[in-house]
Design an enzyme around this catalytic site. Structure first.
Site, PDB file in Angstrom:
ATOM      1  N   ASP A  95     -24.343  51.286 -51.639  1.00 47.11           N
ATOM      2  CA  ASP A  95     -25.172  51.706 -50.509  1.00 47.11           C
ATOM      3  C   ASP A  95     -26.472  50.909 -50.555  1.00 47.11           C
ATOM      4  O   ASP A  95     -27.056  50.738 -51.641  1.00 47.11           O
ATOM      5  CB  ASP A  95     -25.461  53.210 -50.566  1.00 47.11           C
ATOM      6  CG  ASP A  95     -25.877  53.777 -49.224  1.00 47.11           C
ATOM      7  OD1 ASP A  95     -26.928  53.339 -48.687  1.00 47.11           O
ATOM      8  OD2 ASP A  95     -25.167  54.647 -48.701  1.00 47.11           O
ATOM      9  N   VAL A 152     -19.152  54.481 -43.853  1.00 47.26           N
ATOM     10  CA  VAL A 152     -20.482  54.511 -43.253  1.00 47.26           C
ATOM     11  C   VAL A 152     -20.411  55.274 -41.930  1.00 47.26           C
ATOM     12  O   VAL A 152     -19.381  55.832 -41.582  1.00 47.26           O
ATOM     13  CB  VAL A 152     -21.038  53.078 -43.057  1.00 47.26           C
ATOM     14  CG1 VAL A 152     -21.146  52.364 -44.398  1.00 47.26           C
ATOM     15  CG2 VAL A 152     -20.169  52.267 -42.097  1.00 47.26           C
ATOM     16  N   SER A 181     -12.609  58.310 -38.613  1.00 46.72           N
ATOM     17  CA  SER A 181     -11.747  59.409 -38.185  1.00 46.72           C
ATOM     18  C   SER A 181     -11.217  59.215 -36.770  1.00 46.72           C
ATOM     19  O   SER A 181     -10.376  59.991 -36.324  1.00 46.72           O
ATOM     20  CB  SER A 181     -12.506  60.738 -38.268  1.00 46.72           C
ATOM     21  OG  SER A 181     -13.668  60.711 -37.476  1.00 46.72           O
ATOM     22  N   HIS A 202      -8.094  57.437 -43.839  1.00 45.51           N
ATOM     23  CA  HIS A 202      -8.922  58.532 -43.336  1.00 45.51           C
ATOM     24  C   HIS A 202      -8.799  59.738 -44.259  1.00 45.51           C
ATOM     25  O   HIS A 202      -7.811  60.481 -44.210  1.00 45.51           O
ATOM     26  CB  HIS A 202      -8.481  58.881 -41.909  1.00 45.51           C
ATOM     27  CG  HIS A 202      -9.209  60.041 -41.328  1.00 45.51           C
ATOM     28  ND1 HIS A 202      -8.650  60.873 -40.380  1.00 45.51           N
ATOM     29  CD2 HIS A 202     -10.461  60.533 -41.560  1.00 45.51           C
ATOM     30  CE1 HIS A 202      -9.511  61.809 -40.051  1.00 45.51           C
ATOM     31  NE2 HIS A 202     -10.615  61.630 -40.763  1.00 45.51           N
TER      32      HIS A 202
END
Length: 468
Positions: A95, A152, A181, A202
């Site tokens: 990150d 993200v 998603s 997912h």
């Protein structure tokens, strides 16, 4: 729409929510169903589970994944990193924000400490899992990974930028996967020079707990890529199902009609607790409004904004009934759900949902503005209105090739959305449990289509009309 992923984990205590008040307990809510043999359901689920791991398009050996990377150290990213650690695979949690990385690592350490405290892991096992996760602020560290999973924000531009970086950094043999998603996997893959090695993976939140994994096949995803993602799911002890690339894939695509009808029911006369009580009494882990509060009402709001649905609603040229007016207003009041202590319910006293007069006033004001006279809606109609569009869309997924087989839709709902296992999943329920079977389902869909001509999801799928 990650919304929906918390349903299975929810406390079943919520099933009693306002059941007495709305008189929808088992003695009063006799839905039209026929008995399903527990043995038949068990056999069906076992067969469906064995078929989930079959790779569509041919046989291929999966790549050996020895090291992984996860981009994004938020709730999903840290949970996915734990899935790798649980499988004994070293993983880089990446990150750009040092603060986010620190929070993500702390969340992981606390989760393993909790597992130790509860006796689920030995001290040695917990320490080993923690040691398998390392933190990096730069994607440049992913030079030797076998797979990288992006987790993200659900913004296409952001995801494409991440994938371009991963493509330039990871080994040419590495698979690049997105945890989106609902976004287009092909468009994400087009940001790379290796679209054949791009797929969706997912996970459902919390990723380290929820059993379902949707492996999303893009139009150029290789058989090897899909086989590797499925094999990785097995190593992570997930129930992995292959889905084609479309908005929402299998699970969230089918869920859209369920959520839309729940919102329409509020406009027409229901209260959130009334709808939730009926669905919980049916056996769902929780109803749509409790579920939305748990995941965050702002997620759906952002999707509606990003896809222009709010703008379309304000235009006189759209013929489709808009479902987002009430949830839009709810979010604009700052009621995002449990995380803000207020959503469709009040959570000031804790996680238990409590009805709120402010929401009742919001709904009543909205009806008055729309000129809607509320009516009494019984439990049977509530159940039909929410579940039948979901089933119909499931058939459309099979018809379109998004789901390889009917049972894949059912397994998606058993393991990802809290559908009651006792009736086998939405399509099995429609075929074998709901009274009248598929002929009655088509009849009811046509009846609701006549009653609601501006709602397109009532049109029966071609596959359903021809099904036997």
């Amino acid at each position: 729409m990650n919304s929906v992923h918390f349903a299975v984990r929810a406390s079943l205590q919520k099933r009693s929510l306002c059941a007495a008040r709305f008189n929808v307990g088992p003695a009063n809510c006799k839905f039209s169903t026929s008995a399903a043999s527990a043995e038949a359901v068990k056999a069906y689920v076992a067969k469906a589970e064995s078929e989930m791991s079959v790779v569509p398009g041919g046989k291929s050996s999966a790549k050996d994944v020895k090291k992984a990377a996860v981009v994004g150290a938020g709730t999903m990213g840290s949970g996915i990193a734990m899935c790798f650690a649980n499988a004994g695979i070293p993983v880089l949690l990446m990150d750009a924000s040092a603060e986010a990385l620190s929070l993500g690592l702390d969340k992981i350490k606390r989760a393993y400490a909790s597992s130790f405290d509860k006796g689920k892991l030995s001290a040695e096992a917990a320490e080993r899992c923690v040691s398998l996760v390392s933190a990096e602020q730069s994607i440049d560290a992913a030079v030797d990974v076998d797979i990288a999973i992006e987790a993200v924000s659900e913004r296409m531009a952001v995801k494409k930028a991440v994938f371009a970086r991963l493509d330039a950094t990871c080994p040419p043999s590495a698979i690049l996967a997105s945890n989106t998603s609902f976004l287009d996997i092909d468009e994400i893959g087009a940001a790379t020079t290796r679209p054949q090695s791009v797929c969706g993976m997912h996970f459902f939140s919390p990723a380290q707990v929820m059993p379902l994994l949707e492996v999303v096949r893009g139009k150029t995803s290789s058989v090897e890529t899909i086989a590797t993602a499925l094999a990785l799911g097995v190593r992570m002890r997930k129930r992995a199902v292959v889905a084609g690339n479309c908005f929402g894939f299998i699970g969230n695509r089918c869920l859209e009609g369920y959520i839309r009808e729940a919102m329409y029911l509020l406009e027409e006369g229901c209260e959130p607790a009334q709808v939730d009580a009926v669905l919980a009494d049916f056996g769902m882990a929780m109803g749509p409004f409790t579920m939305s509060d748990l995941s965050g009402n702002d997620i759906g709001y952002s999707i509606r904004k990003d896809f222009g649905l709010k703008t379309m609603h304000e235009s006189p040229n759209t013929n489709e009934r808009y479902y987002g007016a009430l949830p839009d207003k709810l979010v604009e009041m700052g009621r995002l759900g449990q995380k803000t202590k207020k959503g469709w319910y009040d959570y000031s006293a804790g996680r238990k949902p409590v009805e709120d007069a402010a929401v009742t006033k919001l709904i009543e004001t909205h009806r008055a503005e729309k000129g809607i006279t509320p009516r009494t809606i019984d439990a049977a109609e509530i159940l039909d209105r929410c579940l039948l569009p979901l089933v119909n869309e499931g058939f459309k997924c099979v018809e379109d090739g998004v789901a390889t087989r009917e049972s894949d839709v059912d397994m998606t709902y058993l393991y990802g959305y809290g559908w009651p296992r006792s009736n086998g999943g939405p399509i099995y329920w429609a075929r074998h449990v709901r009274e009248g079977g598929l002929p009655k389902l088509v009849e009811d869909l046509n009846r609701y289509a006549e009653q609601h001509p501006t709602v397109s999801h009532w049109k029966p799928s071609g596959l359903l009309r021809s099904a036997k």
